[in-house]
Scaffold this motif. Structure first.
Motif, PDB file in Angstrom:
ATOM      1  N   ASP A 404      31.066  43.246  67.048  1.00 22.42           N
ATOM      2  CA  ASP A 404      30.427  42.643  68.228  1.00 22.42           C
ATOM      3  C   ASP A 404      31.371  42.661  69.432  1.00 22.42           C
ATOM      4  O   ASP A 404      30.969  42.980  70.559  1.00 22.42           O
ATOM      5  CB  ASP A 404      30.004  41.206  67.931  1.00 22.42           C
ATOM      6  CG  ASP A 404      28.810  41.132  66.989  1.00 22.42           C
ATOM      7  OD1 ASP A 404      28.253  42.198  66.664  1.00 22.42           O
ATOM      8  OD2 ASP A 404      28.443  40.017  66.569  1.00 22.42           O
ATOM      9  N   LEU A 405      32.624  42.294  69.211  1.00 18.67           N
ATOM     10  CA  LEU A 405      33.598  42.279  70.304  1.00 18.67           C
ATOM     11  C   LEU A 405      33.821  43.686  70.842  1.00 18.67           C
ATOM     12  O   LEU A 405      33.971  43.880  72.059  1.00 18.67           O
ATOM     13  CB  LEU A 405      34.926  41.675  69.823  1.00 18.67           C
ATOM     14  CG  LEU A 405      34.888  40.218  69.333  1.00 18.67           C
ATOM     15  CD1 LEU A 405      36.278  39.749  68.943  1.00 18.67           C
ATOM     16  CD2 LEU A 405      34.286  39.293  70.385  1.00 18.67           C
ATOM     17  N   ARG A 406      33.825  44.660  69.947  1.00 18.57           N
ATOM     18  CA  ARG A 406      33.995  46.045  70.378  1.00 18.57           C
ATOM     19  C   ARG A 406      32.850  46.472  71.292  1.00 18.57           C
ATOM     20  O   ARG A 406      33.081  47.138  72.321  1.00 18.57           O
ATOM     21  CB  ARG A 406      34.075  46.963  69.156  1.00 18.57           C
ATOM     22  CG  ARG A 406      34.229  48.436  69.509  1.00 18.57           C
ATOM     23  CD  ARG A 406      34.511  49.286  68.279  1.00 18.57           C
ATOM     24  NE  ARG A 406      33.392  49.295  67.330  1.00 18.57           N
ATOM     25  CZ  ARG A 406      33.408  49.960  66.177  1.00 18.57           C
ATOM     26  NH1 ARG A 406      34.489  50.643  65.820  1.00 18.57           N
ATOM     27  NH2 ARG A 406      32.361  49.931  65.366  1.00 18.57           N
ATOM     28  N   VAL A 407      31.628  46.116  70.940  1.00 19.31           N
ATOM     29  CA  VAL A 407      30.473  46.481  71.766  1.00 19.31           C
ATOM     30  C   VAL A 407      30.599  45.868  73.158  1.00 19.31           C
ATOM     31  O   VAL A 407      30.361  46.536  74.176  1.00 19.31           O
ATOM     32  CB  VAL A 407      29.162  46.021  71.087  1.00 19.31           C
ATOM     33  CG1 VAL A 407      27.991  46.149  72.049  1.00 19.31           C
ATOM     34  CG2 VAL A 407      28.901  46.847  69.829  1.00 19.31           C
ATOM     35  N   VAL A 408      30.990  44.587  73.224  1.00 19.19           N
ATOM     36  CA  VAL A 408      31.112  43.919  74.525  1.00 19.19           C
ATOM     37  C   VAL A 408      32.184  44.587  75.374  1.00 19.19           C
ATOM     38  O   VAL A 408      31.977  44.878  76.561  1.00 19.19           O
ATOM     39  CB  VAL A 408      31.429  42.419  74.327  1.00 19.19           C
ATOM     40  CG1 VAL A 408      31.748  41.766  75.677  1.00 19.19           C
ATOM     41  CG2 VAL A 408      30.264  41.709  73.658  1.00 19.19           C
ATOM     42  N   ILE A 409      33.358  44.828  74.781  1.00 14.96           N
ATOM     43  CA  ILE A 409      34.454  45.446  75.540  1.00 14.96           C
ATOM     44  C   ILE A 409      34.061  46.850  75.998  1.00 14.96           C
ATOM     45  O   ILE A 409      34.336  47.256  77.131  1.00 14.96           O
ATOM     46  CB  ILE A 409      35.733  45.484  74.691  1.00 14.96           C
ATOM     47  CG1 ILE A 409      36.236  44.054  74.440  1.00 14.96           C
ATOM     48  CG2 ILE A 409      36.816  46.302  75.373  1.00 14.96           C
ATOM     49  CD1 ILE A 409      37.374  43.962  73.439  1.00 14.96           C
TER      50      ILE A 409
END
Length: 614
Positions: A404-409
Motif C-alpha cells: 500500500d505504501l509503495r502504491v502511494v509513493i
C-alpha cells in the motif's frame, strides 16, 4: 536417487580438500556454534550415527550453469564468515552437498582448521578479540559434568591456552594430528609424542578417535544424479524447509544466488555489511535487504515465497542492484541522520518505504544536506519517528502495508514525501498514527534504556540535530534518586526526609520519560550528577539563555535544586509533554476506520505468510 557406498570421515574431508565434494550456491553459510561442533565429535567417539547426507552428482555439462563454493575450514566470526568461491574444472564431475553442510563443515574445521570466536567481554570490532582456536581432546579424563550429556572432553583452545595449562586434569591433544596420521604408523607416532603408551585409558581414546576418522565408514550419502536444476532446487527446498533451523529467507537467498548471473550471495552480504557500518552502526538482516529488493523492483507479490523468486524477478533484482543499493545506502544514511542506530531502531522494516521513496525520486546523498530539501526531510523524519513510536505499525500484515505504501509513493511521491496520503493508507490497514489516551499513557511510561525512548524524544524535540551524537539524559540525575541516596537525606531534626513510600515513588518515576531529555554527548558528560538548577545556572549564565533552553526542552520555568522538588517538577514536565505528544501525533487529515474487509485481507496474508508449502 541412489544410496552411495558409505565413506569414512577422512575420505570425505580429502574430497573436500580436493574440491571434489563442494557446496552449491543454494546452500546458506556456516552457522554452527563451537558447542555444536563439540557435540558432533562426542557422538563420533561414542559410535553414534551423525545422520545421513544428501548430495547431487554434477556432470561437466551442468557445472557451467551453476555456482559453487568450497567448504569453510578456518572460520572467524570477525572476518572470515563467508564460504570461499571456487572455480570448478569443467572436464570432470563433482559432488555437491544438498543436506549436511553444517556437519561436514564442523568435521572439516575440527580436523583440519580453526574456529575463531569472540572472547567473553572482548571488543566486537577488534581482531584480537577473536583468537584462532583448534579443537583438542583431553586425554587425562572424561568431560566434566554438563547439561549436554557429553562424555568426552573436547574443547577449542588457543595456542596460549595449551602452552600455559598447568593442571594435571588436562592433557590436550590437537585432533588435527590424528587426521594427519593417515596410516597406523602415524597413530603410533602420536601415541609416542603425547606419552600415552603406558596409559591404557588415554591410548584407548586416541586409538578410538583415529579409528572413527580413518577406518569406520560412518558417512552415508544419498545421491541425486538428475541434471535438471529446477528439480534440484525443489529437492533442496523440500529437504531444508521442514525444520526451523534453516529459515525460509535463507532458502530464498540461496535460490536467488543460484539464479543470478553474478554472485548474489556476495552482493547481498556486501550490501548488508555496508549498511550496518553506517553511522553508529545498524543490525539490518538479509531478510530486510531481500524484502527491500522485491519492493524497489516493483515485484507484485513481495512475500517470502518460492514462487516470487522466479528467474524473471531475480533478473529484475540483478539488473537494478546497483541503483537499489545506492537507494538503500541513502535511506540508511537518512535514518542515521535522524539519530537512529541499531540500538534505537525498533523496526528495521521502516527502512523499506524510505528506500522506495529515495529510489522513486532518484535521490542521492545530497538530499541529506541540501537546504532546498530541509522541509521534505523534516516531514520524512517526523513520519519515520512517529511510526516507530506507535506500537504495531511494522508488525503483522507487513507485506500488505508495504504494498500500500509503495502504491502511494509511486503515484503521489514524485515531488515530495506524501505523508497525508500515506497515513490515510496506514489507517485503512488498522495502523493509524492518530493519538489516543492509551497511546499517550504508553509513550509517557517509556523508560531510560528502552529502544523507543530515543525516537520519542527526537520526534518531540525537532530542534535536536540528530546528525550529531546525543545522549538520553536524566533531567534530574539518577544518582541523586537512588534508594540509598534518598535514605541518607535528613530533616533538621535528623529524622528521615522521605518515608519509604515516598522513596519508592521517587525511584519509580526517576527513569520515566518526563524526567528525560536529549543532550549533546559532551554536554551530558559535563552535567554529571549536578542538580538541574545548579547545572542550568552554570551552563547558561544569562536569563535569556536559560529561558531558551527551558522552552526548547519543554521544561518548567523553575528546576529543582534537590530531591524534595522532584515530584512537582515531574508532574509539570509530564503535562508539557502530553501537549507535545498530542501535537506530534496528530495525523495530517481525518482518517477513516479500518473495515472488516481490510481485517480479512490482513488475516489471509498472515495465514499465507506462515505457509511454506509454496
Amino acid at each position: 536417487m541412489g544410496h552411495k557406498e558409505p565413506m569414512s570421515i577422512a575420505s570425505a574431508l580429502r574430497q573436500i580438500q580436493d574440491h571434489r565434494l563442494i557446496l552449491p550456491a543454494i546452500q546458506r553459510e556456516y552457522v554452527w556454534k563451537p558447542s555444536q561442533v563439540i557435540r558432533v565429535f562426542d557422538s563420533i567417539m561414542r559410535g553414534y550415527p551423525v545422520g545421513s547426507f544428501l548430495s547431487w552428482k554434477v556432470m561437466p555439462e551442468t557445472i557451467t550453469k551453476f555456482k559453487f563454493y568450497g567448504f569453510m575450514r578456518d572460520y572467524s566470526a570477525f572476518d572470515n564468515r563467508h564460504n570461499p568461491v571456487i572455480d570448478i574444472p569443467t572436464d570432470r564431475e563433482v559432488v555437491a552437498v544438498l543436506d549436511g553442510q553444517q556437519r561436514l563443515t564442523s568435521l572439516n574445521i575440527g580436523l583440519r582448521g580453526t574456529y575463531a570466536y569472540k572472547n567473553h567481554g572482548g571488543w566486537a570490532n577488534k581482531p584480537w578479540s577473536y583468537p584462532e582456536r583448534r579443537l583438542h581432546l583431553n586425554l587425562a579424563g572424561e568431560a566434566p559434568e554438563n547439561e549436554l550429556g557429553l562424555k568426552y572432553h573436547f574443547q577449542f583452545l588457543t595456542k596460549d591456552d595449551v602452552d600455559t595449562a598447568d593442571d594435571d586434569s588436562k592433557r590436550w591433544l590437537p585432533v588435527s594430528e590424528l587426521f594427519d596420521a593417515a596410516e597406523t604408523s602415524g597413530l603410533i607416532q602420536v601415541l609416542a609424542k603425547y606419552e600415552v603408551g603406558n596409559d591404557p585409558a588415554a591410548a584407548a581414546m586416541v586409538s578410538k578417535l583415529w579409528e572413527e576418522i580413518h577406518k569406520t565408514a560412518s558417512l552415508h550419502f544419498y545421491e541425486e544424479d538428475v541434471q535438471d536444476i529446477e528439480r534440484v532446487l525443489d529437492i533442496f527446498v523440500r529437504v531444508n524447509s521442514g525444520g526451523t533451523v534453516l529459515s525460509y529467507s535463507d532458502l530464498l537467498l540461496s535460490i536467488a544466488t543460484a539464479q543470478w548471473e553474478g554472485d548474489a550471495r556476495a552482493a547481498v552480504h556486501g550490501l548488508v555489511d555496508s549498511l550496518n557500518q553506517t553511522g553508529n552502526g545498524f543490525n539490518f538482516s538479509r531478510d530486510t535487504v531481500l524484502k527491500a529488493g522485491l519492493v524497489i523492483a516493483d515485484v507484485g507479490d513481495i512475500g517470502f515465497k518460492v514462487k516470487n523468486f522466479t528467474t524473471e524477478n531475480m533478473a529484475k533484482l540483478e539488473a537494478g542492484w546497483t541503483v537499489m543499493s545506492n537507494s538503500l545506502q541513502v535511506a540508511v544514511g537518512l535514518l542515521s541522520d535522524f539519530g537512529l542506530s541499531g540500538g534505537s531502531l525498533t523496526a528495521d522494516s521502516v527502512l523499506i518505504p524510505v528506500a522506495y521513496y529515495v529510489h522513486h525520486r532518484g535521490l542521492d546523498h545530497s538530499y541529506r544536506e541540501s537546504p532546498k530539501t530541509r522541509d521534505d526531510r523534516e516531514v520524512l523524519r517526523s513520519w519515520v519517528l512517529r511510526s516507530l513510536i506507535v506500537r504495531g505499525i511494522w508488525g503483522s500484515g507487513l507485506d500488505t502495508l508495504l504494498r500500500d505504501l509503495r502504491v502511494v509513493i509511486k503515484t503521489e511521491g514524485g515531488s515530495g514525501f506524501p505523508v497525508a496520503s500515506l497515513e490515510r493508507a496506514m489507517a485503512r490497514r488498522g495502523k493509524s498514527l492518530a493519538v489516543t489516551e492509551a497511546l499517550v499513557d504508553d509513550v509517557l511510561s517509556l523508560e531510560h534504556g528502552n529502544r523507543r525512548t530515543f525516537a520519542v524524544l527526537a520526534a518531540l524535540f525537532p530542534h535536536v540535530d540528530t546528525r550529531n551524537q546525543f545522549h538520553v539524559d536524566h533531567v534530574f540525575p539518577a544518582a541523586l534518586l537512588t534508594k540509598t541516596a534518598l535514605r541518607r537525606q535528613k530533616n533538621s531534626d535528623d529524622r528521615p526526609r522521605f518515608s519509604q513510600d515516598e522513596i519508592d515513588d521517587l525511584v519509580d518515576k526517576r527513569d520515566l520519560l518526563p524526567n528525560l531529555e536529549l543532550l549533546p554527548g559532551l554536554e551530558n558528560i559535563s552535567k554529571s550528577a549536578k542538580s538541574p538548577a545548579d547545572w542550568l545556572s552554570a551552563e547558561y549564565p544569562s536569563d535569556h539563555e536559560r529561558s531558551a533552553f527551558l522552552s526548547r526542552n519543554a521544561l518548567p520555568t523553575t528546576l529543582p535544586g534537590g530531591a524534595a522538588g522532584f515530584l512537582p517538577f515531574f508532574e509539570q514536565r509530564r503535562a508539557k509533554m502530553v501537549t507535545l505528544i498530542l501535537e506530534m501525533l496528530q495525523t495530517q487529515e481525518p482518517l477513516s476506520s479500518p473495515t472488516s474487509a481490510t481485517a480479512l485481507v490482513d488475516l489471509d496474508e498472515e495465514l499465507s505468510e506462515g505457509d511454506d508449502s509454496d
